[in-house]
Design a protein around this motif. Structure first.
Motif, PDB file in Angstrom:
ATOM      1  N   LEU A   1      17.466  54.622  83.526  1.00  0.00           N
ATOM      2  CA  LEU A   1      17.540  55.986  82.985  1.00  0.00           C
ATOM      3  C   LEU A   1      18.056  55.877  81.558  1.00  0.00           C
ATOM      4  N   ASN A   2      17.143  55.771  80.620  1.00  0.00           N
ATOM      5  CA  ASN A   2      17.531  55.526  79.229  1.00  0.00           C
ATOM      6  C   ASN A   2      17.867  56.837  78.505  1.00  0.00           C
ATOM      7  N   LYS A   3      18.460  56.713  77.339  1.00  0.00           N
ATOM      8  CA  LYS A   3      18.933  57.850  76.547  1.00  0.00           C
ATOM      9  C   LYS A   3      19.946  58.666  77.348  1.00  0.00           C
ATOM     10  N   SER A   4      20.705  57.975  78.186  1.00  0.00           N
ATOM     11  CA  SER A   4      21.685  58.687  79.011  1.00  0.00           C
ATOM     12  C   SER A   4      22.794  59.281  78.151  1.00  0.00           C
ATOM     13  N   ASP A   5      22.907  58.823  76.906  1.00  0.00           N
ATOM     14  CA  ASP A   5      23.891  59.427  75.991  1.00  0.00           C
ATOM     15  C   ASP A   5      23.526  60.881  75.684  1.00  0.00           C
ATOM     16  N   LEU A   6      22.248  61.246  75.876  1.00  0.00           N
ATOM     17  CA  LEU A   6      21.821  62.614  75.574  1.00  0.00           C
ATOM     18  C   LEU A   6      21.794  63.501  76.825  1.00  0.00           C
TER      19      LEU A   6
ATOM     20  N   LEU B   1      21.488  53.988  81.161  1.00  0.00           N
ATOM     21  CA  LEU B   1      21.440  53.094  80.017  1.00  0.00           C
ATOM     22  C   LEU B   1      21.476  53.887  78.724  1.00  0.00           C
ATOM     23  N   ASN B   2      22.067  53.275  77.700  1.00  0.00           N
ATOM     24  CA  ASN B   2      21.904  53.791  76.348  1.00  0.00           C
ATOM     25  C   ASN B   2      21.512  52.583  75.514  1.00  0.00           C
ATOM     26  N   SER B   3      20.218  52.424  75.312  1.00  0.00           N
ATOM     27  CA  SER B   3      19.723  51.228  74.629  1.00  0.00           C
ATOM     28  C   SER B   3      20.161  51.169  73.192  1.00  0.00           C
ATOM     29  N   ARG B   4      20.503  52.333  72.645  1.00  0.00           N
ATOM     30  CA  ARG B   4      20.858  52.367  71.241  1.00  0.00           C
ATOM     31  C   ARG B   4      22.190  51.694  70.989  1.00  0.00           C
ATOM     32  N   ASN B   5      23.139  51.904  71.910  1.00  0.00           N
ATOM     33  CA  ASN B   5      24.447  51.264  71.669  1.00  0.00           C
ATOM     34  C   ASN B   5      24.763  50.219  72.727  1.00  0.00           C
TER      35      ASN B   5
ATOM     36  N   ILE C   1       6.384  55.646  79.529  1.00  0.00           N
ATOM     37  CA  ILE C   1       5.562  56.485  78.657  1.00  0.00           C
ATOM     38  C   ILE C   1       6.029  56.320  77.203  1.00  0.00           C
ATOM     39  N   PRO C   2       5.244  56.774  76.230  1.00  0.00           N
ATOM     40  CA  PRO C   2       5.651  56.606  74.831  1.00  0.00           C
ATOM     41  C   PRO C   2       7.019  57.204  74.536  1.00  0.00           C
ATOM     42  N   ASN C   3       7.733  56.519  73.662  1.00  0.00           N
ATOM     43  CA  ASN C   3       8.981  57.048  73.092  1.00  0.00           C
ATOM     44  C   ASN C   3      10.204  57.098  74.021  1.00  0.00           C
ATOM     45  N   VAL C   4      10.112  56.500  75.200  1.00  0.00           N
ATOM     46  CA  VAL C   4      11.286  56.517  76.082  1.00  0.00           C
ATOM     47  C   VAL C   4      12.322  55.459  75.692  1.00  0.00           C
ATOM     48  N   GLY C   5      11.925  54.552  74.800  1.00  0.00           N
ATOM     49  CA  GLY C   5      12.888  53.537  74.348  1.00  0.00           C
ATOM     50  C   GLY C   5      12.597  52.138  74.872  1.00  0.00           C
ATOM     51  N   LYS C   6      11.331  51.847  75.161  1.00  0.00           N
ATOM     52  CA  LYS C   6      10.966  50.528  75.699  1.00  0.00           C
ATOM     53  C   LYS C   6      11.319  49.405  74.719  1.00  0.00           C
ATOM     54  N   SER C   7      10.901  49.576  73.462  1.00  0.00           N
ATOM     55  CA  SER C   7      11.149  48.520  72.470  1.00  0.00           C
ATOM     56  C   SER C   7      12.630  48.384  72.161  1.00  0.00           C
ATOM     57  N   THR C   8      13.314  49.512  72.066  1.00  0.00           N
ATOM     58  CA  THR C   8      14.762  49.476  71.802  1.00  0.00           C
ATOM     59  C   THR C   8      15.462  48.723  72.927  1.00  0.00           C
ATOM     60  N   PHE C   9      15.032  48.987  74.161  1.00  0.00           N
ATOM     61  CA  PHE C   9      15.629  48.282  75.304  1.00  0.00           C
ATOM     62  C   PHE C   9      15.350  46.784  75.213  1.00  0.00           C
TER      63      PHE C   9
ATOM     64  N   THR D   1      10.492  48.111  67.105  1.00  0.00           N
ATOM     65  CA  THR D   1      10.780  49.488  67.511  1.00  0.00           C
ATOM     66  C   THR D   1      10.149  50.437  66.506  1.00  0.00           C
ATOM     67  N   GLY D   2       9.950  51.639  66.900  1.00  0.00           N
ATOM     68  CA  GLY D   2       9.355  52.613  66.000  1.00  0.00           C
ATOM     69  C   GLY D   2       8.838  53.759  66.804  1.00  0.00           C
ATOM     70  N   ASN D   3       8.297  54.736  66.139  1.00  0.00           N
ATOM     71  CA  ASN D   3       7.824  55.888  66.883  1.00  0.00           C
ATOM     72  C   ASN D   3       6.334  55.865  67.178  1.00  0.00           C
ATOM     73  N   LYS D   4       5.652  54.801  66.722  1.00  0.00           N
ATOM     74  CA  LYS D   4       4.206  54.742  66.968  1.00  0.00           C
ATOM     75  C   LYS D   4       3.897  53.882  68.189  1.00  0.00           C
ATOM     76  N   PRO D   5       3.160  54.467  69.150  1.00  0.00           N
ATOM     77  CA  PRO D   5       2.796  53.658  70.300  1.00  0.00           C
ATOM     78  C   PRO D   5       1.688  52.657  69.967  1.00  0.00           C
TER      79      PRO D   5
HETATM   80  N1  LIG Z   1      19.863  58.568  71.735  1.00  0.00           N
HETATM   81  C1  LIG Z   1      19.147  57.505  72.119  1.00  0.00           C
HETATM   82  N2  LIG Z   1      18.019  57.185  71.463  1.00  0.00           N
HETATM   83  C2  LIG Z   1      17.321  56.111  71.875  1.00  0.00           C
HETATM   84  C3  LIG Z   1      17.730  55.310  72.983  1.00  0.00           C
HETATM   85  N3  LIG Z   1      16.808  54.335  73.150  1.00  0.00           N
HETATM   86  C4  LIG Z   1      15.873  54.514  72.209  1.00  0.00           C
HETATM   87  N4  LIG Z   1      16.160  55.572  71.426  1.00  0.00           N
HETATM   88  C5  LIG Z   1      15.365  56.120  70.291  1.00  0.00           C
HETATM   89  O1  LIG Z   1      14.130  56.606  70.792  1.00  0.00           O
HETATM   90  C6  LIG Z   1      13.069  56.401  69.848  1.00  0.00           C
HETATM   91  C7  LIG Z   1      11.921  55.660  70.501  1.00  0.00           C
HETATM   92  O2  LIG Z   1      12.342  54.342  70.835  1.00  0.00           O
HETATM   93  P1  LIG Z   1      11.302  53.135  71.017  1.00  0.00           P
HETATM   94  O3  LIG Z   1      12.083  51.961  71.495  1.00  0.00           O
HETATM   95  O4  LIG Z   1      10.454  52.980  69.830  1.00  0.00           O
HETATM   96  O5  LIG Z   1      10.415  53.716  72.227  1.00  0.00           O
HETATM   97  P2  LIG Z   1       9.117  53.075  72.921  1.00  0.00           P
HETATM   98  O6  LIG Z   1       9.164  53.491  74.349  1.00  0.00           O
HETATM   99  O7  LIG Z   1       9.045  51.617  72.649  1.00  0.00           O
HETATM  100  O8  LIG Z   1       7.977  53.865  72.177  1.00  0.00           O
HETATM  101  P3  LIG Z   1       6.378  53.577  72.040  1.00  0.00           P
HETATM  102  O9  LIG Z   1       6.247  52.399  71.140  1.00  0.00           O
HETATM  103  O10 LIG Z   1       5.928  54.873  71.434  1.00  0.00           O
HETATM  104  O11 LIG Z   1       5.793  53.389  73.382  1.00  0.00           O
HETATM  105  C8  LIG Z   1      13.706  55.624  68.691  1.00  0.00           C
HETATM  106  O12 LIG Z   1      14.009  56.557  67.668  1.00  0.00           O
HETATM  107  C9  LIG Z   1      14.969  55.033  69.300  1.00  0.00           C
HETATM  108  O13 LIG Z   1      15.993  54.818  68.351  1.00  0.00           O
HETATM  109  C10 LIG Z   1      18.948  55.679  73.668  1.00  0.00           C
HETATM  110  O14 LIG Z   1      19.388  55.089  74.662  1.00  0.00           O
HETATM  111  N5  LIG Z   1      19.599  56.786  73.187  1.00  0.00           N
END
Ligand SMILES: Nc1nc2c(ncn2[C@@H]2O[C@H](COP(=O)(O)OP(=O)(O)OP(=O)(O)O)[C@@H](O)[C@H]2O)c(=O)[nH]1
Length: 294
Positions: free
Chosen positions: A57-62, A85-89, A128-136, A148-152
Motif C-alpha cells: 500500500l504505497n503513498k501511505s504518507d498521504l 509503504l512510503n517509497s518516497r522516504n 497501474i500508472p503513477n502508483v510509485g512502481k519506479s520509486t519503490f 522514475t517520472g510521470n510518464k508510463p
Molecule cells: N507522497 C508520496 N509520493 C510518492 C510515493 N511513491 C512515489 N511517489 C510519487 O508518485 C509519482 C509517481 O511515481 P513513479 O515511481 O514514477 O510511479 P510509476 O508507478 O513508476 O509510474 P509509471 O511509470 O507511470 O507507471 C512520483 O512523483 C513519485 O515521487 C510515496 O510513497 N509517497
C-alpha cells in the motif's frame, strides 16, 4: 469520462506482462493506499495464478493511517500478504524482505525438497500508472536502477537486480491498466491525479473532492481554508439547483475569496480555486485522507 489509455497501450502492456510473468516466482503488486481497490486491476489475479503474491500500500504518507491499517487486516483476512509503504522516504522498505520470504516460504521449501538450495526468488513489480512502481524499485534496490517520472512506458532492457542472496527483481515494472468498472472508480482515480486533468472537468472534480473530504474530514477543510465551522455547516441549501453540492460550493467560494481567486467583475475564479483544492488534496496539504474503506 475518458482516460489516456488506448487499446494499443493496453495490448502491449498485457503482452509484456504475460511474457515476464512466466519468469518469476513472486508478484509485488503496488497500489495507492488512498484507493487500494480502485488502483488495482483484478486481471492480475488471472495472470498470476500459482505465483506468490504481496500487496504494497504505497503513498501511505498521504492516506488515513487508521483506514490503511483496516486495509492491511482486510487483505490479510483474504490471505494476501500486505504492507504499508512510503517509497518516497523509504519507510516500510526494510520490512519488504521479510514479507517476501513469508510469501515465498512454500516455494523455498519445495526447492529445498528437490535439492535446489541457492536459487533466488525472482520477483516483479506490477501496478497501474503513477502508483510509485519506479520509486519503490529505486528505494528497495537502494540505487537509481529504475527511472522514475510521470510518464508510463519508458523502455529499458530486461535486467535482474540482485537485492540480496535470496531475491532478484526484474528492473522493469509491469504496467497494469486501470479498470473502470464504474463511475466511482474513475472519479477516485481522477481525484488522486492518475488521469490527465486536461481531459477532465476540474471544477466538477474539485466539487466532488471537497464534498467527500468535508463529509469525512470536515475539520481538515475548515482549518485549511480558515472557514467558519457553524456557517459552513449551515450553508446547506435545500433550494439550491443541486442541494447535494450546496455546501461544497459554499466552501469553494469561501476558499476562493481567502485565496484571492477572483476574476474581473468580482467573480469567483472557479477554475483557479478548483486547481488549488485538487493540488492541496493530492499533495497531502489537506491532511491524510483515504477515499476508500474496506
Ligand atoms: N507522497 C508520496 N509520493 C510518492 C510515493 N511513491 C512515489 N511517489 C510519487 O508518485 C509519482 C509517481 O511515481 P513513479 O515511481 O514514477 O510511479 P510509476 O508507478 O513508476 O509510474 P509509471 O511509470 O507511470 O507507471 C512520483 O512523483 C513519485 O515521487 C510515496 O510513497 N509517497
Amino acid at each position: 469520462m475518458n482516460y489516456q489509455w488506448y487499446p494499443g497501450h493496453m495490448t502491449k502492456a498485457k503482452r509484456m506482462m504475460e511474457e515476464n510473468i512466466k519468469l518469476i516466482d513472486l508478484v509485488i503488486e503496488i497500489v495507492d493506499a488512498r484507493i487500494p481497490i480502485s488502483s488495482r486491476n483484478p486481471d492480475i489475479d488471472s495472470l498470476a495464478v500459482n505465483k506468490a503474491r504481496i500487496i504494497l500500500l504505497n503513498k501511505s504518507d498521504l492516506a488515513d493511517d487508521k483506514i490503511t491499517n483496516q486495509w492491511i487486516n482486510y487483505f490479510n483476512e483474504n490471505n494476501i500478504y500486505c504492507l504499508k509503504l512510503n517509497s518516497r522516504n523509504n519507510s516500510g522498505i526494510k520490512q519488504v524482505n521479510g514479507l517476501i520470504m513469508t510469501a515465498c516460504a512454500d516455494k523455498i521449501e519445495r526447492n529445498k525438497q528437490r535439492g535446489i538450495l541457492n536459487r533466488p526468488i525472482r520477483a516483479m513489480v506490477v501496478g497501474i500508472p503513477n502508483v510509485g512502481k519506479s520509486t519503490f524499485i529505486n528505494s528497495y534496490a537502494g540505487k537509481a536502477s529504475a527511472k522514475t517520472g510521470n510518464k508510463p512506458g519508458v523502455t529499458k532492457g530486461k535486467q535482474w537486480i540482485k537485492l540480496n542472496k535470496n531475491v532478484e527483481l526484474l528492473d522493469t515494472p509491469g504496467i497494469l491498466w486501470p479498470k473502470f468498472d464504474n463511475q466511482e472508480v474513475g472519479k477516485r482515480l481522477a481525484m488522486i491525479g492518475s488521469m490527465n486533468d486536461e481531459i477532465l472537468n476540474v471544477e466538477e472534480l474539485a466539487i466532488d473532492t471537497i464534498k467527500y473530504i468535508y463529509s469525512e474530514y470536515s475539520d481538515n477543510v475548515i482549518e485549511r481554508y480558515g472557514l467558519d465551522k457553524e456557517k459552513t455547516a449551515a450553508s446547506y441549501d435545500e433550494n439550491a439547483i443541486n442541494p447535494d453540492n450546496s455546501v461544497a460550493l459554499y466552501i469553494m467560494e469561501q476558499a476562493a475569496v481567502k485565496r484571492g481567486c477572483i476574476k474581473k467583475g468580482n467573480n469567483i475564479d472557479y477554475e483557479k480555486i478548483s486547481n488549488i483544492i485538487l493540488d492541496d488534496f493530492r499533495s497531502g496539504r489537506l491532511g491524510r485522507i483515504s477515499l476508500e474503506t474496506p
